[in-house]
Design a protein around this motif. Structure first.
Motif, mmCIF file in Angstrom:
data_model
loop_
_atom_site.group_PDB
_atom_site.id
_atom_site.type_symbol
_atom_site.label_atom_id
_atom_site.label_comp_id
_atom_site.label_asym_id
_atom_site.label_seq_id
_atom_site.Cartn_x
_atom_site.Cartn_y
_atom_site.Cartn_z
ATOM 1 N N ASP A 46 -71.392 -21.106 -100.561
ATOM 2 C CA ASP A 46 -70.636 -22.239 -98.939
ATOM 3 C C ASP A 46 -71.130 -20.924 -97.882
ATOM 4 O O ASP A 46 -70.992 -19.531 -97.639
ATOM 5 C CB ASP A 46 -69.057 -21.765 -98.714
ATOM 6 N N CYS A 105 -63.687 -24.931 -101.225
ATOM 7 C CA CYS A 105 -62.417 -24.565 -102.078
ATOM 8 C C CYS A 105 -61.775 -23.616 -101.141
ATOM 9 O O CYS A 105 -61.765 -23.000 -100.873
ATOM 10 C CB CYS A 105 -62.943 -24.205 -103.641
ATOM 11 N N CYS A 122 -62.685 -20.719 -101.572
ATOM 12 C CA CYS A 122 -63.400 -20.060 -100.361
ATOM 13 C C CYS A 122 -63.078 -20.101 -98.563
ATOM 14 O O CYS A 122 -63.788 -19.254 -97.935
ATOM 15 C CB CYS A 122 -64.997 -20.896 -100.444
ATOM 16 N N CYS A 186 -69.117 -18.914 -103.770
ATOM 17 C CA CYS A 186 -68.156 -19.698 -104.754
ATOM 18 C C CYS A 186 -67.143 -19.294 -106.202
ATOM 19 O O CYS A 186 -68.002 -18.992 -106.806
ATOM 20 C CB CYS A 186 -68.384 -21.049 -104.356
ATOM 21 N N PRO A 187 -65.864 -18.909 -105.925
ATOM 22 C CA PRO A 187 -64.983 -18.334 -106.827
ATOM 23 C C PRO A 187 -64.214 -19.494 -107.928
ATOM 24 O O PRO A 187 -64.155 -18.992 -109.135
ATOM 25 C CB PRO A 187 -63.993 -17.234 -106.197
ATOM 26 N N GLU A 188 -65.061 -20.575 -107.536
ATOM 27 C CA GLU A 188 -64.608 -22.025 -108.104
ATOM 28 C C GLU A 188 -64.619 -22.144 -109.863
ATOM 29 O O GLU A 188 -65.588 -21.833 -110.143
ATOM 30 C CB GLU A 188 -64.862 -23.769 -107.403
HETATM 31 ZN ZN LIG Z 1 -66.008 -22.126 -103.603
#
Ligand SMILES: [Zn+2]
Length: 211
Positions: A46, A105, A122, A186-188
């Motif tokens: 992101d 996110c 994010c 991104c940690p999703e």
């Molecule tokens: Zn994210």
């Protein structure tokens, strides 16, 4: 883990492995290039950018879509600002498709769409990184998602699909003015944005050899 042998076409200013789920930022001078490397593939990055001297002059997704006549970003795409000035240009892209519709996110959106209490997103990464530059939540705009594949169907349906990026894919972004670049790796884990398993990326800043 990093592709240390990758050829950089210029003088490297910074070369950082951004751990999974972490943010990163850099001040980038006009003419210099940011290379973002998806080390293991299928990892969304992101991205936001701001004029270094005037932070209100920032990346604008709608102007970028309008002025490129396309919802996808790729080689040759100019990232335009809210005042319709060029911020950065994608001068190289080995992946071929990047999103700027879907935004980022967050803990809050995951609460609604997944009914889960995730600990990070994010949005939180952006806020954490922006704080290092005296900025915050109000400075967050609709962002680019490099290496994230968001196909849009004819009837307007839209969703995140499995990422198209392969291990080692990269984008090169040349600064059209002095800019502040902010990214969230991104940690999703609850959709395909990060391939359900967030991984590190590499951020390189370099001065092109022919400058
Ligand atoms: Zn994210």
């Amino acid at each position: 883990m990093t592709e240390g042998q990758m050829t950089i076409p210029g003088q490297v200013i910074e070369d950082t492995v951004v751990p999974a789920c972490e943010p990163w930022s850099a001040e980038v001078r006009k003419g210099d290039v940011v290379r973002l490397v998806d080390i293991e593939g299928q990892q969304a990055v992101d991205f936001l950018c701001y004029d270094l001297a005037d932070r209100a002059e920032r990346y604008n997704a709608a102007n970028t879509i309008k002025l490129n006549n396309n919802i996808y970003l790729g080689q040759g795409t100019v990232l335009w600002s809210v005042r319709a000035r060029p911020m950065m240009t994608i001068i190289a892209d080995t992946c071929g498709s990047h999103d700027t519709l879907y935004g980022c996110c967050s803990i809050e959106i995951d609460r609604v769409r997944f009914e889960k209490e995730n600990s990070w997103g994010c949005q939180q990464n952006f806020e954490k990184e922006l704080a290092k530059h005296g900025m915050g939540e109000k400075d967050i705009a609709a962002n680019v998602n490099f290496f994230m594949y968001v196909p849009v169907r004819e009837d307007g349906q839209i969703a995140i699909a499995d990422g198209l990026s392969k291990p080692g894919d990269y984008v090169d972004l040349m600064a059209e003015r002095d800019v502040l670049v902010i990214i969230s790796n991104c940690p999703e884990r609850d959709n395909a944005a990060a391939g359900y398993e967030p991984t590190p990326v590499r951020a390189i800043v370099y001065t092109p050899a022919d400058c």
